[in-house]
Design a protein around this motif. Structure first.
Motif, mmCIF file in Angstrom:
data_model
loop_
_atom_site.group_PDB
_atom_site.id
_atom_site.type_symbol
_atom_site.label_atom_id
_atom_site.label_comp_id
_atom_site.label_asym_id
_atom_site.label_seq_id
_atom_site.Cartn_x
_atom_site.Cartn_y
_atom_site.Cartn_z
ATOM 1 N N THR A 1 -24.512 7.328 -57.982
ATOM 2 C CA THR A 1 -24.003 6.204 -57.191
ATOM 3 C C THR A 1 -24.629 6.248 -55.809
ATOM 4 O OG1 THR A 1 -21.896 6.282 -58.390
ATOM 5 C CG2 THR A 1 -21.939 5.061 -56.321
ATOM 6 N N LEU A 2 -25.359 5.179 -55.446
ATOM 7 C CA LEU A 2 -26.049 5.103 -54.160
ATOM 8 C C LEU A 2 -25.533 3.908 -53.366
ATOM 9 C CD1 LEU A 2 -29.676 5.829 -55.380
ATOM 10 C CD2 LEU A 2 -28.102 7.431 -54.283
ATOM 11 N N THR A 3 -25.411 4.089 -52.061
ATOM 12 C CA THR A 3 -24.842 3.059 -51.195
ATOM 13 C C THR A 3 -25.888 2.002 -50.831
ATOM 14 O OG1 THR A 3 -23.366 4.722 -50.260
ATOM 15 C CG2 THR A 3 -23.610 2.659 -49.036
ATOM 16 N N LYS A 4 -25.470 0.752 -50.866
ATOM 17 C CA LYS A 4 -26.356 -0.323 -50.422
ATOM 18 C C LYS A 4 -26.468 -0.288 -48.895
ATOM 19 C CE LYS A 4 -25.185 -3.532 -54.182
ATOM 20 N NZ LYS A 4 -24.603 -4.850 -54.538
ATOM 21 N N GLU A 5 -27.686 -0.481 -48.396
ATOM 22 C CA GLU A 5 -27.867 -0.512 -46.947
ATOM 23 C C GLU A 5 -27.120 -1.694 -46.333
ATOM 24 O OE1 GLU A 5 -31.671 0.570 -44.550
ATOM 25 O OE2 GLU A 5 -31.730 -1.610 -44.897
ATOM 26 N N THR A 6 -27.108 -2.814 -47.057
ATOM 27 C CA THR A 6 -26.374 -4.000 -46.619
ATOM 28 C C THR A 6 -25.258 -4.277 -47.616
ATOM 29 O OG1 THR A 6 -28.388 -4.924 -45.649
ATOM 30 C CG2 THR A 6 -26.539 -6.431 -45.993
ATOM 31 N N LYS A 7 -24.021 -4.028 -47.224
ATOM 32 C CA LYS A 7 -22.886 -4.232 -48.109
ATOM 33 C C LYS A 7 -22.821 -5.685 -48.568
ATOM 34 C CE LYS A 7 -21.247 -0.020 -47.604
ATOM 35 N NZ LYS A 7 -22.295 0.506 -46.721
ATOM 36 N N THR B 1 -21.815 -2.613 -57.688
ATOM 37 C CA THR B 1 -20.570 -3.089 -57.116
ATOM 38 C C THR B 1 -20.915 -3.763 -55.789
ATOM 39 O OG1 THR B 1 -20.144 -1.026 -55.922
ATOM 40 C CG2 THR B 1 -19.322 -1.176 -58.188
ATOM 41 N N ASP B 2 -19.907 -4.151 -55.060
ATOM 42 C CA ASP B 2 -20.165 -4.819 -53.791
ATOM 43 C C ASP B 2 -20.842 -3.881 -52.789
ATOM 44 O OD1 ASP B 2 -19.710 -7.208 -52.023
ATOM 45 O OD2 ASP B 2 -18.587 -5.721 -50.855
ATOM 46 N N ALA B 3 -20.567 -2.568 -52.910
ATOM 47 C CA ALA B 3 -21.068 -1.630 -51.902
ATOM 48 C C ALA B 3 -22.114 -0.656 -52.415
ATOM 49 C CB ALA B 3 -19.899 -0.834 -51.314
ATOM 50 N N SER B 4 -22.335 -0.582 -53.727
ATOM 51 C CA SER B 4 -23.221 0.456 -54.240
ATOM 52 C C SER B 4 -23.933 0.018 -55.512
ATOM 53 C CB SER B 4 -22.425 1.741 -54.507
ATOM 54 O OG SER B 4 -21.413 1.500 -55.467
ATOM 55 N N LEU C 1 -31.655 1.272 -50.354
ATOM 56 C CA LEU C 1 -30.466 2.043 -50.687
ATOM 57 C C LEU C 1 -30.380 3.244 -49.757
ATOM 58 C CD1 LEU C 1 -30.769 1.989 -54.570
ATOM 59 C CD2 LEU C 1 -29.015 0.829 -53.242
ATOM 60 N N LEU C 2 -29.168 3.773 -49.622
ATOM 61 C CA LEU C 2 -28.944 4.923 -48.759
ATOM 62 C C LEU C 2 -28.325 6.063 -49.558
ATOM 63 C CD1 LEU C 2 -27.349 3.129 -45.664
ATOM 64 C CD2 LEU C 2 -29.744 3.828 -45.928
ATOM 65 N N GLU C 3 -28.647 7.278 -49.168
ATOM 66 C CA GLU C 3 -28.027 8.475 -49.742
ATOM 67 C C GLU C 3 -27.139 9.086 -48.666
ATOM 68 O OE1 GLU C 3 -29.377 12.363 -52.386
ATOM 69 O OE2 GLU C 3 -30.822 11.313 -51.122
ATOM 70 N N ASP C 4 -25.883 8.584 -48.589
ATOM 71 C CA ASP C 4 -24.976 9.012 -47.530
ATOM 72 C C ASP C 4 -23.764 9.729 -48.103
ATOM 73 O OD1 ASP C 4 -23.577 6.987 -48.691
ATOM 74 O OD2 ASP C 4 -23.714 5.596 -46.996
ATOM 75 N N ASP C 5 -22.720 9.870 -47.276
ATOM 76 C CA ASP C 5 -21.533 10.618 -47.695
ATOM 77 C C ASP C 5 -20.789 9.954 -48.849
ATOM 78 O OD1 ASP C 5 -22.072 12.457 -45.751
ATOM 79 O OD2 ASP C 5 -20.721 11.569 -44.254
ATOM 80 N N THR C 6 -20.921 8.630 -49.001
ATOM 81 C CA THR C 6 -20.230 7.932 -50.085
ATOM 82 C C THR C 6 -21.021 7.952 -51.387
ATOM 83 O OG1 THR C 6 -21.196 5.804 -49.431
ATOM 84 C CG2 THR C 6 -19.070 6.407 -48.451
ATOM 85 N N SER C 7 -22.269 8.408 -51.330
ATOM 86 C CA SER C 7 -23.079 8.515 -52.547
ATOM 87 C C SER C 7 -22.645 9.742 -53.343
ATOM 88 C CB SER C 7 -24.560 8.610 -52.192
ATOM 89 O OG SER C 7 -24.986 7.482 -51.452
ATOM 90 N N SER C 8 -22.939 9.706 -54.634
ATOM 91 C CA SER C 8 -22.523 10.829 -55.482
ATOM 92 C C SER C 8 -23.414 10.888 -56.714
ATOM 93 C CB SER C 8 -21.054 10.668 -55.903
ATOM 94 O OG SER C 8 -20.889 9.508 -56.706
#
Length: 456
Positions: free
Chosen positions: A75-81, A11-14, A55-62
């Motif tokens: 689901t992992l967050t992109k470092e650069t959205k 997706t755009d963010a992950s 990629l980042l493993e932050d609070d929005t990751s699951s």
């Protein structure tokens, strides 16, 4: 270690990683993210993916595990959205080890012989396990990986399942005592593998195909043209569907189950629904929506999932290669309805490619009308089969569950999207496999010569 099957999307963010790892404990799953490197481990599976961007493993990751389907969705967050991760469908590239950033160097601390001998003696005392650890460390713990081969699963059981979500069996144990004319598997219906069912279906269609019958209907198609002009009342209706008291009573008697299909199973259910509606469309058009005693035979004969227990699946359509199971392609839709076309040209009273094309457009119309119209078509099909002393069994195996699942779980947007695709699908006569264009050309030639003889 086993490298599991997996797909990646974004997706755009992950970035979303879907891993097939059945029969595991979710609590044992270990996931580690190191910039572009993502590793996943749970016995006996190990997966390491190297992405093009961090990629980042932050609070929005699951990470969610569905034990019914066997899929772990990470689901992992992109470092650069907004950054695009290219080549997510190139699995071999994702499995490639990450290149070493710093070349290894050797620093000589001392050249004294006694220190060297002491070091050698210590190394010799290391256990085998410690040596393996050292060797692995030198290799950056990058275990060899390769894509899993699409090999058939070992199945030692003679009993095979079929029907809706492959949850039924035992309905054809005593077929020798019933006159089931449309059962193409005979006494082997309970033990045939999916591949064998498909082989027998195709063989039976080829045996029933009659060139002269097709040419005769192509030459004398006056009544068929009348059938083609017919407009189905469900498509012509302008008002929203309102179920009758009889339909409501039928729905009350439907099975009340909780369906937990996997993404691939859900994808195949939508495709199987198309084949059921195609058979219903042919029967409705040829009887002008007034069922006859032959209607049940027609519906069952034209539905591969009924006659040969052979619905569209991953092997027949290559769905294992599809990365996004929420979308459908024109090629996939065409492959789904070609068996319905073949059966329409091989079994019933009217055998016309133009009539099959009209039925395809009818199915498109049903789907574009949405869930309520589709359920009404299924209920009418169920009513026809319920009144047959033998073919009612296909309600138990397929139609009842489809009525319940369509109401509770089918998406209106997906149904309408399928309808739009089906309306644009073009079925090549050559894909049918019976030289239809040559037969039609020969028929025109014969009719032309007869006309010239009459003029003389």
């Amino acid at each position: 270690m086993i490298t599991p099957r997996f797909t990646c999307s974004q997706t755009d963010a992950s970035v979303v990683i879907s891993v097939y790892c059945p029969s595991i404990r979710a609590a044992d799953v270990e996931i580690h993210v190191d910039e572009t490197l993502v590793s996943f481990h749970v016995n006996p599976y190990f997966l390491r993916l190297n992405f093009s961007h961090p990629l980042l493993e932050d609070d929005t990751s699951s990470a969610n595990y569905d034990p019914s389907s066997g899929y772990l969705t990470v689901t992992l967050t992109k470092e650069t959205k907004g950054q695009e991760f290219k080549d997510l469908d190139l699995l071999t590239k994702l499995l490639a080890p990450r290149k070493t950033k710093v070349e290894p160097t050797i620093e000589v601390l001392s050249s004294q012989e006694n220190e060297e001998e002491e070091l050698v003696s210590k190394v010799d005392k290391l256990s085998l396990e410690q040596n393996e650890i050292l060797e692995a460390a030198e290799n950056d713990w990058q275990l060899p990986q390769q894509l899993p081969q699409d090999e058939p699963l070992l199945d030692a059981s003679l009993q095979k399942y079929y029907g809706f979500l492959d949850t039924h069996s035992g309905y054809f144990n005593h077929v020798t005592h019933t006159e089931n004319e449309i059962n193409e598997l005979g006494v082997d219906a309970e033990t045939c593998s999916p591949d064998e069912r498909r082989r027998r279906r195709i063989q039976h269609e080829n045996e029933k195909w009659d060139e002269e019958y097709y040419m005769a209907d192509f030459a004398d198609d006056e009544y068929i043209q009348e059938l083609i002009k017919y407009t189905h009342p469900h498509i012509a209706a302008l008002e929203e569907v309102k179920y009758t008291e009889a339909e409501n009573l039928t729905m009350m008697r439907l099975p009340r189950k909780e369906y937990l299909p996997s993404p691939i199973q859900t994808h195949c259910l939508y495709l199987t629904l198309i084949t059921l509606l195609f058979s219903y469309a042919y029967e409705s058009r040829t009887t002008q929506h007034d069922p006859t005693p032959e209607s049940a035979w027609t519906i069952c004969n034209l539905t591969p999932a009924f006659s040969a227990l052979d619905p569209p699946n991953t092997n027949s359509l290559g769905l294992i290669r599809i990365t996004d199971l929420n979308t459908f392609s024109l090629e996939e839709i065409a492959a789904t309805i070609i068996p319905s076309y073949r059966r329409t040209l091989a079994f019933p009273l009217y055998r016309s490619f133009a009539l099959a094309e009209t039925c395809r457009k009818d199915v498109s119309g049903f789907l574009l009308k949405g869930k309520r119209t589709v359920v009404r078509c299924l209920l009418e099909m169920k009513d026809i089969l319920d009144h047959h002393e033998v073919y009612y069994v296909y309600n138990k195996v397929w139609v009842d569950d489809f009525c319940s699942w369509t109401q509770a779980h089918a998406s209106d947007d997906t149904l309408k999207g399928l309808g739009e695709l089906l309306g644009r699908t073009e079925v090549d006569k050559g894909a049918i496999g019976w030289n239809l264009e040559e037969l039609e050309a020969a028929t025109r030639d014969i009719l032309g010569r007869e006309a010239d003889s009459d003029d003389e």
